[in-house]
Design a protein around this motif. Sequence first.
Motif, short mmCIF file in Angstrom:
data_model
loop_
_atom_site.label_atom_id
_atom_site.label_comp_id
_atom_site.label_asym_id
_atom_site.label_seq_id
_atom_site.Cartn_x
_atom_site.Cartn_y
_atom_site.Cartn_z
N THR A 195 -15.22 4.35 9.94
CA THR A 195 -15.62 5.55 9.21
C THR A 195 -14.61 6.66 9.44
N GLY A 196 -14.21 6.86 10.69
CA GLY A 196 -13.23 7.91 11.01
C GLY A 196 -11.90 7.67 10.33
N ILE A 197 -11.45 6.44 10.32
CA ILE A 197 -10.18 6.11 9.68
C ILE A 197 -10.28 6.29 8.18
N ALA A 198 -11.33 5.74 7.57
CA ALA A 198 -11.47 5.80 6.11
C ALA A 198 -11.61 7.23 5.60
N LYS A 199 -12.29 8.08 6.35
CA LYS A 199 -12.45 9.48 5.92
C LYS A 199 -11.13 10.23 5.91
N GLY A 200 -10.16 9.75 6.66
CA GLY A 200 -8.85 10.39 6.70
C GLY A 200 -7.87 9.87 5.66
N LEU A 201 -8.30 8.93 4.83
CA LEU A 201 -7.40 8.33 3.84
C LEU A 201 -7.70 8.84 2.44
N SER A 202 -6.65 9.10 1.70
CA SER A 202 -6.81 9.46 0.29
C SER A 202 -7.04 8.19 -0.52
N ASP A 203 -7.44 8.34 -1.77
CA ASP A 203 -7.60 7.16 -2.64
C ASP A 203 -6.29 6.40 -2.76
N GLU A 204 -5.18 7.11 -2.84
CA GLU A 204 -3.88 6.46 -2.96
C GLU A 204 -3.54 5.66 -1.71
N GLN A 205 -3.84 6.22 -0.55
CA GLN A 205 -3.57 5.52 0.70
C GLN A 205 -4.46 4.28 0.83
N ILE A 206 -5.71 4.40 0.43
CA ILE A 206 -6.61 3.25 0.46
C ILE A 206 -6.08 2.14 -0.44
N SER A 207 -5.64 2.51 -1.63
CA SER A 207 -5.07 1.51 -2.55
C SER A 207 -3.83 0.85 -1.95
N SER A 208 -3.01 1.64 -1.28
CA SER A 208 -1.79 1.11 -0.67
C SER A 208 -2.11 0.15 0.47
N VAL A 209 -3.06 0.52 1.32
CA VAL A 209 -3.46 -0.35 2.42
C VAL A 209 -4.02 -1.66 1.86
N ALA A 210 -4.87 -1.55 0.84
CA ALA A 210 -5.48 -2.74 0.23
C ALA A 210 -4.41 -3.65 -0.35
N ALA A 211 -3.46 -3.08 -1.06
CA ALA A 211 -2.38 -3.87 -1.66
C ALA A 211 -1.52 -4.53 -0.59
N TYR A 212 -1.21 -3.79 0.46
CA TYR A 212 -0.39 -4.32 1.56
C TYR A 212 -1.05 -5.54 2.19
N TYR A 213 -2.31 -5.41 2.57
CA TYR A 213 -3.00 -6.51 3.25
C TYR A 213 -3.32 -7.67 2.31
N ALA A 214 -3.51 -7.40 1.03
CA ALA A 214 -3.76 -8.48 0.07
C ALA A 214 -2.52 -9.38 -0.04
N GLN A 215 -1.34 -8.81 0.17
CA GLN A 215 -0.09 -9.58 0.07
C GLN A 215 0.22 -10.34 1.35
N ARG A 216 -0.47 -10.03 2.43
CA ARG A 216 -0.21 -10.67 3.72
C ARG A 216 -1.01 -11.97 3.81
N GLY A 217 -0.48 -12.96 4.45
CA GLY A 217 -1.21 -14.21 4.66
C GLY A 217 -2.22 -14.07 5.77
#
Length: 120
Positions: free
Chosen positions: A97-119
């Motif tokens: 919760t603490g981490i997510a509250k500090g992220l913008s929508d753009e940062q969340i999208s970037s984190v999601a895209a980064y980890y989706a590309q990782r095996g």
Amino acid sequence: MTNNHVRIRMKPSRMLLMCAAATLSFAAAAQEKKAGAPAPATEAPVSMCIGCHSIPGYQASFPQVYRVPKIGGQSAQYIEAALKEYRRGDRTHPSMTGIAKGLSDEQISSVAAYYAQRGR
């Protein structure tokens, strides 16, 4: 010591984890309040995730024992939805919760895209 004082004993590892969670929450909030534009979408703040989500079989023990899932290779849509649910309070875990509250929508999208590309 009088009866009005309560002494609480906490394991050092639990105290360290609580301090780390609080530090991440404050750091994320401070970063969000900085003047200027938010971090570009290409700069995913993935370093906050690596410590828990990249260790096979890792279990966090605050405030209870949680099995921490590996998120590498998970779908971007799932990761993005989960982070937004933590940010809204629909999912509850103090660190997430603490981490997510500090992220913008753009940062969340970037984190999601980064980890989706990782095996996995």
